[in-house]
Design an enzyme around this catalytic site. Structure first.
Site, PDB file in Angstrom:
ATOM      1  N   ARG A  70       0.838  -1.213   0.000  1.00 35.44           N
ATOM      2  CA  ARG A  70       0.000   0.000   0.000  1.00 35.44           C
ATOM      3  C   ARG A  70       0.871   1.262   0.000  1.00 35.44           C
ATOM      4  O   ARG A  70       0.550   2.248  -0.652  1.00 35.44           O
ATOM      5  CB  ARG A  70      -0.934  -0.006   1.213  1.00 35.44           C
ATOM      6  CG  ARG A  70      -2.000  -1.093   1.121  1.00 35.44           C
ATOM      7  CD  ARG A  70      -2.911  -1.087   2.315  1.00 35.44           C
ATOM      8  NE  ARG A  70      -3.673   0.141   2.426  1.00 35.44           N
ATOM      9  CZ  ARG A  70      -4.263   0.551   3.545  1.00 35.44           C
ATOM     10  NH1 ARG A  70      -4.176  -0.157   4.644  1.00 35.44           N
ATOM     11  NH2 ARG A  70      -4.951   1.670   3.563  1.00 35.44           N
ATOM     12  N   GLN A 101      -9.928  10.074   7.429  1.00 38.63           N
ATOM     13  CA  GLN A 101      -9.697   8.695   7.887  1.00 38.63           C
ATOM     14  C   GLN A 101      -8.630   8.044   7.026  1.00 38.63           C
ATOM     15  O   GLN A 101      -8.216   6.922   7.272  1.00 38.63           O
ATOM     16  CB  GLN A 101     -10.988   7.884   7.766  1.00 38.63           C
ATOM     17  CG  GLN A 101     -12.120   8.432   8.588  1.00 38.63           C
ATOM     18  CD  GLN A 101     -13.448   7.869   8.125  1.00 38.63           C
ATOM     19  OE1 GLN A 101     -13.879   6.815   8.576  1.00 38.63           O
ATOM     20  NE2 GLN A 101     -14.105   8.547   7.221  1.00 38.63           N
ATOM     21  N   ASP A 104      -3.222   7.778   3.615  1.00 38.04           N
ATOM     22  CA  ASP A 104      -2.322   7.909   2.460  1.00 38.04           C
ATOM     23  C   ASP A 104      -1.571   9.247   2.408  1.00 38.04           C
ATOM     24  O   ASP A 104      -0.660   9.414   1.583  1.00 38.04           O
ATOM     25  CB  ASP A 104      -3.097   7.684   1.147  1.00 38.04           C
ATOM     26  CG  ASP A 104      -4.330   8.580   1.010  1.00 38.04           C
ATOM     27  OD1 ASP A 104      -4.277   9.752   1.428  1.00 38.04           O
ATOM     28  OD2 ASP A 104      -5.344   8.103   0.468  1.00 38.04           O
ATOM     29  N   HIS A 119      -6.692   8.297  11.555  1.00 39.98           N
ATOM     30  CA  HIS A 119      -6.222   6.897  11.572  1.00 39.98           C
ATOM     31  C   HIS A 119      -4.720   6.775  11.318  1.00 39.98           C
ATOM     32  O   HIS A 119      -4.240   5.688  11.019  1.00 39.98           O
ATOM     33  CB  HIS A 119      -7.019   6.054  10.555  1.00 39.98           C
ATOM     34  CG  HIS A 119      -8.468   5.902  10.937  1.00 39.98           C
ATOM     35  ND1 HIS A 119      -9.444   5.456  10.073  1.00 39.98           N
ATOM     36  CD2 HIS A 119      -9.099   6.128  12.111  1.00 39.98           C
ATOM     37  CE1 HIS A 119     -10.608   5.431  10.701  1.00 39.98           C
ATOM     38  NE2 HIS A 119     -10.429   5.836  11.925  1.00 39.98           N
ATOM     39  N   CYS A 127       7.836   1.280  16.408  1.00 40.05           N
ATOM     40  CA  CYS A 127       8.101  -0.037  16.989  1.00 40.05           C
ATOM     41  C   CYS A 127       6.825  -0.564  17.635  1.00 40.05           C
ATOM     42  O   CYS A 127       6.137   0.178  18.340  1.00 40.05           O
ATOM     43  CB  CYS A 127       9.222   0.078  18.015  1.00 40.05           C
ATOM     44  SG  CYS A 127       9.516  -1.474  18.870  1.00 40.05           S
ATOM     45  N   CYS A 130       8.184  -0.759  21.805  1.00 38.61           N
ATOM     46  CA  CYS A 130       8.478   0.439  22.615  1.00 38.61           C
ATOM     47  C   CYS A 130       7.826   1.698  22.046  1.00 38.61           C
ATOM     48  O   CYS A 130       7.841   2.741  22.684  1.00 38.61           O
ATOM     49  CB  CYS A 130       9.991   0.629  22.768  1.00 38.61           C
ATOM     50  SG  CYS A 130      10.819   1.190  21.251  1.00 38.61           S
ATOM     51  N   THR A 188     -16.920   8.678   2.277  1.00 36.12           N
ATOM     52  CA  THR A 188     -16.779   7.711   3.376  1.00 36.12           C
ATOM     53  C   THR A 188     -18.076   6.935   3.547  1.00 36.12           C
ATOM     54  O   THR A 188     -19.161   7.501   3.444  1.00 36.12           O
ATOM     55  CB  THR A 188     -16.366   8.402   4.703  1.00 36.12           C
ATOM     56  OG1 THR A 188     -16.380   7.417   5.743  1.00 36.12           O
ATOM     57  CG2 THR A 188     -17.249   9.560   5.091  1.00 36.12           C
ATOM     58  N   SER A 189     -17.923   5.632   3.818  1.00 31.77           N
ATOM     59  CA  SER A 189     -19.113   4.788   3.976  1.00 31.77           C
ATOM     60  C   SER A 189     -19.776   5.019   5.330  1.00 31.77           C
ATOM     61  O   SER A 189     -20.889   4.552   5.556  1.00 31.77           O
ATOM     62  CB  SER A 189     -18.726   3.311   3.823  1.00 31.77           C
ATOM     63  OG  SER A 189     -17.724   2.983   4.765  1.00 31.77           O
ATOM     64  N   ASN A 213     -20.938  11.602  -2.103  1.00 30.42           N
ATOM     65  CA  ASN A 213     -20.567  10.181  -2.171  1.00 30.42           C
ATOM     66  C   ASN A 213     -21.111   9.590  -3.465  1.00 30.42           C
ATOM     67  O   ASN A 213     -22.143  10.022  -3.978  1.00 30.42           O
ATOM     68  CB  ASN A 213     -21.144   9.424  -0.959  1.00 30.42           C
ATOM     69  CG  ASN A 213     -20.434   8.096  -0.721  1.00 30.42           C
ATOM     70  OD1 ASN A 213     -20.322   7.261  -1.611  1.00 30.42           O
ATOM     71  ND2 ASN A 213     -19.921   7.917   0.490  1.00 30.42           N
TER      72      ASN A 213
HETATM   73  P1  OAD Z   1     -14.837   2.728   2.593  1.00 34.41           P
HETATM   74  O1  OAD Z   1     -14.073   1.894   1.617  1.00 34.41           O
HETATM   75  O2  OAD Z   1     -15.629   2.049   3.648  1.00 34.41           O
HETATM   76  O3  OAD Z   1     -15.873   3.654   1.818  1.00 34.41           O
HETATM   77  C1  OAD Z   1     -15.537   4.392   0.697  1.00 34.41           C
HETATM   78  C2  OAD Z   1     -16.734   5.242   0.333  1.00 34.41           C
HETATM   79  O4  OAD Z   1     -16.364   6.085  -0.739  1.00 34.41           O
HETATM   80  C3  OAD Z   1     -17.968   4.462  -0.105  1.00 34.41           C
HETATM   81  O5  OAD Z   1     -19.110   4.989   0.552  1.00 34.41           O
HETATM   82  C4  OAD Z   1     -18.053   4.732  -1.623  1.00 34.41           C
HETATM   83  O6  OAD Z   1     -19.391   4.806  -2.087  1.00 34.41           O
HETATM   84  C5  OAD Z   1     -17.406   6.088  -1.715  1.00 34.41           C
HETATM   85  N1  OAD Z   1     -16.729   6.385  -2.979  1.00 34.41           N
HETATM   86  C6  OAD Z   1     -16.010   5.555  -3.765  1.00 34.41           C
HETATM   87  N2  OAD Z   1     -15.465   6.228  -4.790  1.00 34.41           N
HETATM   88  C7  OAD Z   1     -15.838   7.527  -4.637  1.00 34.41           C
HETATM   89  C8  OAD Z   1     -15.575   8.741  -5.364  1.00 34.41           C
HETATM   90  N3  OAD Z   1     -14.797   8.756  -6.446  1.00 34.41           N
HETATM   91  N4  OAD Z   1     -16.137   9.884  -4.913  1.00 34.41           N
HETATM   92  C9  OAD Z   1     -16.916   9.891  -3.803  1.00 34.41           C
HETATM   93  N5  OAD Z   1     -17.191   8.790  -3.083  1.00 34.41           N
HETATM   94  C10 OAD Z   1     -16.656   7.634  -3.492  1.00 34.41           C
HETATM   95  O7  OAD Z   1     -13.788   3.753   3.205  1.00 34.41           O
HETATM   96  P2  OAD Z   1     -13.884   4.649   4.510  1.00 34.41           P
HETATM   97  O8  OAD Z   1     -15.257   5.151   4.743  1.00 34.41           O
HETATM   98  O9  OAD Z   1     -12.768   5.628   4.408  1.00 34.41           O
HETATM   99  O10 OAD Z   1     -10.231   2.326   9.131  1.00 34.41           O
HETATM  100  O11 OAD Z   1     -13.519   3.627   5.638  1.00 34.41           O
HETATM  101  C11 OAD Z   1     -13.413   4.129   6.931  1.00 34.41           C
HETATM  102  C12 OAD Z   1     -12.394   3.388   7.700  1.00 34.41           C
HETATM  103  O12 OAD Z   1     -12.733   2.023   7.659  1.00 34.41           O
HETATM  104  C13 OAD Z   1     -10.984   3.430   7.138  1.00 34.41           C
HETATM  105  O13 OAD Z   1     -10.254   4.545   7.571  1.00 34.41           O
HETATM  106  C14 OAD Z   1     -10.410   2.196   7.703  1.00 34.41           C
HETATM  107  C15 OAD Z   1     -11.560   1.279   7.360  1.00 34.41           C
HETATM  108  O14 OAD Z   1     -11.690   0.158   8.012  1.00 34.41           O
HETATM  109  C16 OAD Z   1      -9.158   1.768   9.724  1.00 34.41           C
HETATM  110  O15 OAD Z   1      -8.260   1.255   9.101  1.00 34.41           O
HETATM  111  C17 OAD Z   1      -9.166   1.885  11.206  1.00 34.41           C
END
Ligand code: OAD
Length: 243
Positions: A70, A101, A104, A119, A127, A130, A188-189, A213
């Site tokens: 990644r 969240q 990158d 996040h 580490c 530690c 974000t979902s 979204n």
């Molecule tokens: P998700 O992969 O759950 O959701 C991505 C969202 O982006 C979905 O609702 C898609 O519909 C939307 N989407 C995709 N392409 C898009 C675009 N071009 N424009 C607008 N929307 C688009 O990702 P996150 O919501 O970021 O946490 O996930 C939240 C957290 O869950 C992450 O930070 C990670 C994950 O588990 C940890 O690692 C703790």
């Protein structure tokens, strides 16, 4: 692209604005969202099963290699017009907080300044024993690189499922959500707390909530405005229409 005049006029007047972003914002930079199916070697694993302390304990090399892959994808990726539109928004709004969240680092690379990386950031490594940050490490086919201080295994400095967020970042995010006039939830979902609760907190406190979204989410029915589509297409047009 037509936006409601009520939305544009409210945005023009807003002095405190928050944007919460998720993996969808980086999708147009060629980075896979969290809940997209993985491909190739990684197709047999779910990200939710790799991003955990248990997975790292069970098979540190597997988890390290997933993050190394990644990290390389991120290194090759570039911020997209959605990231740059948020940089413009920050320049024009009196008080702007970007809560992400995403691990990158593309928001900062695009030029956003007031960014809370809830996040963590996968370019940073620490580490697992530690906690010391590691500035450099050598990749090896044999195992996970080790800490120069204590010999513990290195790990990405990101928040895994079941781990706590940085309290400073979380408190700042809560404060921003409580006090903003406009809250954007973008790409974000809305499935992972506490980030997912921020939009609802803003709603409760009377902020105008705007969701951008590609698909609907648990927030969609509650948001004041739902702009359906790609953030890299909608955000630049919206920013241009307002400022
Ligand atoms: P998700 O992969 O759950 O959701 C991505 C969202 O982006 C979905 O609702 C898609 O519909 C939307 N989407 C995709 N392409 C898009 C675009 N071009 N424009 C607008 N929307 C688009 O990702 P996150 O919501 O970021 O946490 O996930 C939240 C957290 O869950 C992450 O930070 C990670 C994950 O588990 C940890 O690692 C703790």
């Amino acid at each position: 692209m037509d936006f409601s005049p009520a939305l544009l006029s409210f945005l023009r007047k807003a002095r405190r604005v928050v944007a919460l972003t998720g993996a969808g914002v980086s999708q147009e930079s060629g980075l896979r969202t969290f809940r997209d199916a993985q491909t190739g070697l990684w197709a047999q694993y779910r990200p939710e099963d790799l991003a955990t302390p248990e997975a790292f304990r069970r098979n540190p090399k597997l988890v390290w290699d997933w993050y190394a892959m990644r990290r390389e994808m991120v290194r090759l990726a570039e911020p997209n017009p959605g990231h740059f539109a948020l940089v413009e928004m920050e320049k024009r709004v009196f008080e702007f907080t970007l809560i992400t969240q995403n691990v990158d680092g593309l928001h900062r690379r695009a030029g956003s300044v007031n960014v809370l990386e809830l996040h963590g950031n996968l370019q940073q490594v620490k580490c697992s024993v530690c906690g010391e940050a590691a500035a450099a490490w050598e990749e090896s086919d044999l195992g996970v690189p080790q800490c120069a201080c204590c010999g513990g295994l290195l790990r990405p400095d990101v928040v895994w499922f079941g781990e706590s967020l940085s309290q400073d970042a979380l408190q700042a995010a809560l404060q921003a959500a409580r006090t903003c006039e406009v809250f954007f939830s973008i790409g974000t979902s809305g499935l992972v707390k506490p980030a997912a609760s921020l939009a609802f907190l803003a709603l409760e406190r009377g902020a105008l909530v705007v969701e951008i979204n590609a698909e609907s989410t648990p927030l969609t029915g509650k948001a004041d405005f739902f702009l359906q589509g790609k953030s890299g297409e909608i955000l630049p047009v919206l920013v241009k229409a307002i400022w």
